[in-house]
Scaffold this motif. Structure first.
Motif, PDB file in Angstrom:
ATOM      1  N   GLN A 238       0.829  -0.778  -0.041  1.00  0.00           N
ATOM      2  CA  GLN A 238       0.164  -0.357  -0.160  1.00  0.00           C
ATOM      3  C   GLN A 238       0.581   1.235   0.138  1.00  0.00           C
ATOM      4  OE1 GLN A 238      -2.190  -1.931   4.067  1.00  0.00           O
ATOM      5  NE2 GLN A 238      -3.981  -0.714   2.579  1.00  0.00           N
ATOM      6  N   TYR A 239       0.720   1.855  -1.048  1.00  0.00           N
ATOM      7  CA  TYR A 239       1.560   3.182  -0.767  1.00  0.00           C
ATOM      8  C   TYR A 239       0.806   4.630  -0.874  1.00  0.00           C
ATOM      9  CZ  TYR A 239       4.625   0.148  -3.246  1.00  0.00           C
ATOM     10  OH  TYR A 239       5.387  -1.438  -3.009  1.00  0.00           O
ATOM     11  N   ASP A 240       0.433   5.822   0.400  1.00  0.00           N
ATOM     12  CA  ASP A 240       0.215   6.878   0.385  1.00  0.00           C
ATOM     13  C   ASP A 240      -1.861   6.170   0.794  1.00  0.00           C
ATOM     14  OD1 ASP A 240       2.066   7.871  -0.366  1.00  0.00           O
ATOM     15  OD2 ASP A 240       1.578   9.335  -1.286  1.00  0.00           O
ATOM     16  N   SER A 241      -2.050   5.086   1.353  1.00  0.00           N
ATOM     17  CA  SER A 241      -3.257   4.842   1.659  1.00  0.00           C
ATOM     18  C   SER A 241      -3.729   4.583   3.312  1.00  0.00           C
ATOM     19  CB  SER A 241      -2.924   2.741   0.951  1.00  0.00           C
ATOM     20  OG  SER A 241      -2.258   2.202   2.627  1.00  0.00           O
ATOM     21  N   ASN A 242      -4.132   4.370   4.026  1.00  0.00           N
ATOM     22  CA  ASN A 242      -4.700   4.218   4.738  1.00  0.00           C
ATOM     23  C   ASN A 242      -4.625   3.061   6.020  1.00  0.00           C
ATOM     24  OD1 ASN A 242      -6.989   6.672   3.866  1.00  0.00           O
ATOM     25  ND2 ASN A 242      -6.034   7.086   5.936  1.00  0.00           N
ATOM     26  N   GLY A 243      -3.414   2.204   5.238  1.00  0.00           N
ATOM     27  CA  GLY A 243      -3.262   0.912   5.855  1.00  0.00           C
ATOM     28  C   GLY A 243      -4.101  -0.291   6.408  1.00  0.00           C
ATOM     29  N   ILE A 244      -4.180  -0.245   7.204  1.00  0.00           N
ATOM     30  CA  ILE A 244      -4.498  -1.737   7.842  1.00  0.00           C
ATOM     31  C   ILE A 244      -5.314  -1.838   8.388  1.00  0.00           C
ATOM     32  CG2 ILE A 244      -4.891  -4.254   8.085  1.00  0.00           C
ATOM     33  CD1 ILE A 244      -1.757  -5.062   6.157  1.00  0.00           C
ATOM     34  N   VAL A 245      -6.568  -1.869   8.756  1.00  0.00           N
ATOM     35  CA  VAL A 245      -7.567  -2.092  10.578  1.00  0.00           C
ATOM     36  C   VAL A 245      -8.195  -2.831  10.542  1.00  0.00           C
ATOM     37  CG1 VAL A 245      -9.336  -0.871  10.997  1.00  0.00           C
ATOM     38  CG2 VAL A 245      -7.432   0.746   9.564  1.00  0.00           C
ATOM     39  N   LEU A 246      -7.973  -3.235  11.493  1.00  0.00           N
ATOM     40  CA  LEU A 246      -8.761  -4.652  12.149  1.00  0.00           C
ATOM     41  C   LEU A 246     -10.085  -4.077  13.107  1.00  0.00           C
ATOM     42  CD1 LEU A 246      -6.118  -6.391  11.042  1.00  0.00           C
ATOM     43  CD2 LEU A 246      -6.273  -7.498  12.867  1.00  0.00           C
ATOM     44  N   GLY A 247     -11.051  -3.823  12.815  1.00  0.00           N
ATOM     45  CA  GLY A 247     -11.618  -3.430  13.883  1.00  0.00           C
ATOM     46  C   GLY A 247     -13.064  -4.341  14.756  1.00  0.00           C
ATOM     47  N   THR A 248     -12.862  -3.594  15.871  1.00  0.00           N
ATOM     48  CA  THR A 248     -14.146  -4.279  16.832  1.00  0.00           C
ATOM     49  C   THR A 248     -14.960  -3.517  17.433  1.00  0.00           C
ATOM     50  OG1 THR A 248     -12.617  -4.690  18.569  1.00  0.00           O
ATOM     51  CG2 THR A 248     -11.441  -6.276  17.085  1.00  0.00           C
ATOM     52  N   GLN A 249     -16.002  -3.732  17.524  1.00  0.00           N
ATOM     53  CA  GLN A 249     -16.598  -3.659  18.060  1.00  0.00           C
ATOM     54  C   GLN A 249     -17.697  -4.096  18.769  1.00  0.00           C
ATOM     55  OE1 GLN A 249     -18.128  -0.344  16.422  1.00  0.00           O
ATOM     56  NE2 GLN A 249     -18.564  -1.247  14.435  1.00  0.00           N
ATOM     57  N   TYR A 250     -18.697  -3.426  20.004  1.00  0.00           N
ATOM     58  CA  TYR A 250     -19.553  -3.872  20.550  1.00  0.00           C
ATOM     59  C   TYR A 250     -21.055  -2.957  20.073  1.00  0.00           C
ATOM     60  CZ  TYR A 250     -23.422  -5.283  23.254  1.00  0.00           C
ATOM     61  OH  TYR A 250     -24.732  -5.176  24.354  1.00  0.00           O
ATOM     62  N   LEU A 251     -22.204  -3.224  19.685  1.00  0.00           N
ATOM     63  CA  LEU A 251     -23.477  -2.162  19.228  1.00  0.00           C
ATOM     64  C   LEU A 251     -23.659  -3.261  20.259  1.00  0.00           C
ATOM     65  CD1 LEU A 251     -22.604  -1.767  15.503  1.00  0.00           C
ATOM     66  CD2 LEU A 251     -21.725  -0.256  17.045  1.00  0.00           C
ATOM     67  N   LYS A 252     -25.711  -2.261  19.613  1.00  0.00           N
ATOM     68  CA  LYS A 252     -26.722  -2.890  20.816  1.00  0.00           C
ATOM     69  C   LYS A 252     -26.780  -4.313  19.905  1.00  0.00           C
ATOM     70  CE  LYS A 252     -31.343  -1.452  22.157  1.00  0.00           C
ATOM     71  NZ  LYS A 252     -32.296  -0.829  21.849  1.00  0.00           N
ATOM     72  N   ASP A 253     -26.811  -4.779  18.869  1.00  0.00           N
ATOM     73  CA  ASP A 253     -27.364  -5.933  18.460  1.00  0.00           C
ATOM     74  C   ASP A 253     -26.443  -6.703  17.950  1.00  0.00           C
ATOM     75  OD1 ASP A 253     -26.694  -4.239  16.287  1.00  0.00           O
ATOM     76  OD2 ASP A 253     -28.959  -4.495  15.473  1.00  0.00           O
ATOM     77  N   SER A 254     -25.297  -6.262  17.481  1.00  0.00           N
ATOM     78  CA  SER A 254     -23.722  -7.126  17.256  1.00  0.00           C
ATOM     79  C   SER A 254     -22.868  -6.626  17.693  1.00  0.00           C
ATOM     80  CB  SER A 254     -23.697  -7.459  15.529  1.00  0.00           C
ATOM     81  OG  SER A 254     -23.100  -5.688  15.989  1.00  0.00           O
ATOM     82  N   ILE A 255     -21.854  -8.169  17.843  1.00  0.00           N
ATOM     83  CA  ILE A 255     -20.686  -7.858  18.590  1.00  0.00           C
ATOM     84  C   ILE A 255     -19.745  -8.105  17.240  1.00  0.00           C
ATOM     85  CG2 ILE A 255     -19.134  -9.121  19.789  1.00  0.00           C
ATOM     86  CD1 ILE A 255     -20.850  -9.768  21.398  1.00  0.00           C
TER      87      ILE A 255
END
Length: 237
Positions: free
Chosen positions: A88-105
């Motif tokens: 990746q060049y001049d990008s926003n890289g690598i993201v591993l997203g985790t979160q708790y929402l009201k109806d999903s994890i």
């Protein structure tokens, strides 16, 4: 969480009798007990993002969407999955997203991020980049561990950093409680170069039992090669 943490299994059927049961396949390697917490969710299992190239060098970089473009990552429950060999060049890289929402994890368990190159950021340092393990919650809850047993190894990050800083970052967003959100991250043999914020940034105590081993840093401010606010972090040079 608790005994058996990190295992993922497919639900094959339910037994709705006087003592309701959930039948899984294959069988547990480690049998959960009264200390265990189990999440039931749809998930991406055994996915691979391999050998992609994103090159935004020379573009006007006028994206109105938070000045972001060209990231690779998981934004759904991901289990036993791999991100490898991407450039990746001049990008926003690598993201591993985790979160708790009201109806999903959204969970990230037993994944690998390895042998990737993140060279430059979409709008350094105004956007996010690098390799970022991210977590957040909109609600109080008796949470399970959102991220567990993820390996980040043999990556090269240059002139790019994450949401809260760090070429390699473990970053929080939104509400966070006193419970662990990430456990047992292994970061080893990564190279971070030309980053002003930090080489590796573990932002808060919600990140438990990380191991940082043989990572190298160049042109990172002295004393900020590793910024560690985690719990029980082991650092090996």
């Amino acid at each position: 969480d608790g005994k058996g943490l990190g295992q993922a299994r497919k639900i094959v059927r339910y037994a709705n009798n006087s003592n309701p049961e959930i039948i899984i396949s294959p069988a547990w390697d480690v049998i959960p007990d009264a200390t265990s917490k189990v999440s039931i969710t749809r998930a991406i299992w055994n996915s691979y993002m391999v050998d992609n190239q994103i090159d935004i060098r020379g573009c006007l970089k006028s994206n109105a969407n938070l000045d972001n473009s060209g990231y690779i990552g998981w934004w759904s429950p991901s289990l036993d999955s791999t991100i490898e060999g991407n450039k990746q060049y001049d990008s926003n890289g690598i993201v591993l997203g985790t979160q708790y929402l009201k109806d999903s994890i959204i969970l990230s368990y037993s994944g690998e991020v390895r042998n990737n190159l993140v060279d430059g950021e979409y709008k350094y340092p105004a956007s996010y980049g690098g390799i970022d393990l991210w977590y957040g919650s909109w609600y109080e809850y008796p949470n399970p561990v959102l991220g567990n047993d993820v390996v980040v190894s043999h990556n090269q990050v240059r002139n790019a950093d994450g949401l809260r800083g760090g070429g390699l970052g473990v970053s929080r967003s939104w509400h966070t409680s006193a419970n662990p959100y990430w456990k047992e991250i292994l970061m080893h043999h990564n190279s971070v170069k030309d980053v002003d914020s930090a080489g590796i940034n573990i932002e808060a105590s919600f990140v438990w039992n990380s191991v940082l081993y043989k990572n190298t840093f160049e042109d990172v401010p002295a004393g900020k090669e590793i910024v560690d606010h985690g719990t029980n972090t082991v650092i090996v040079s």
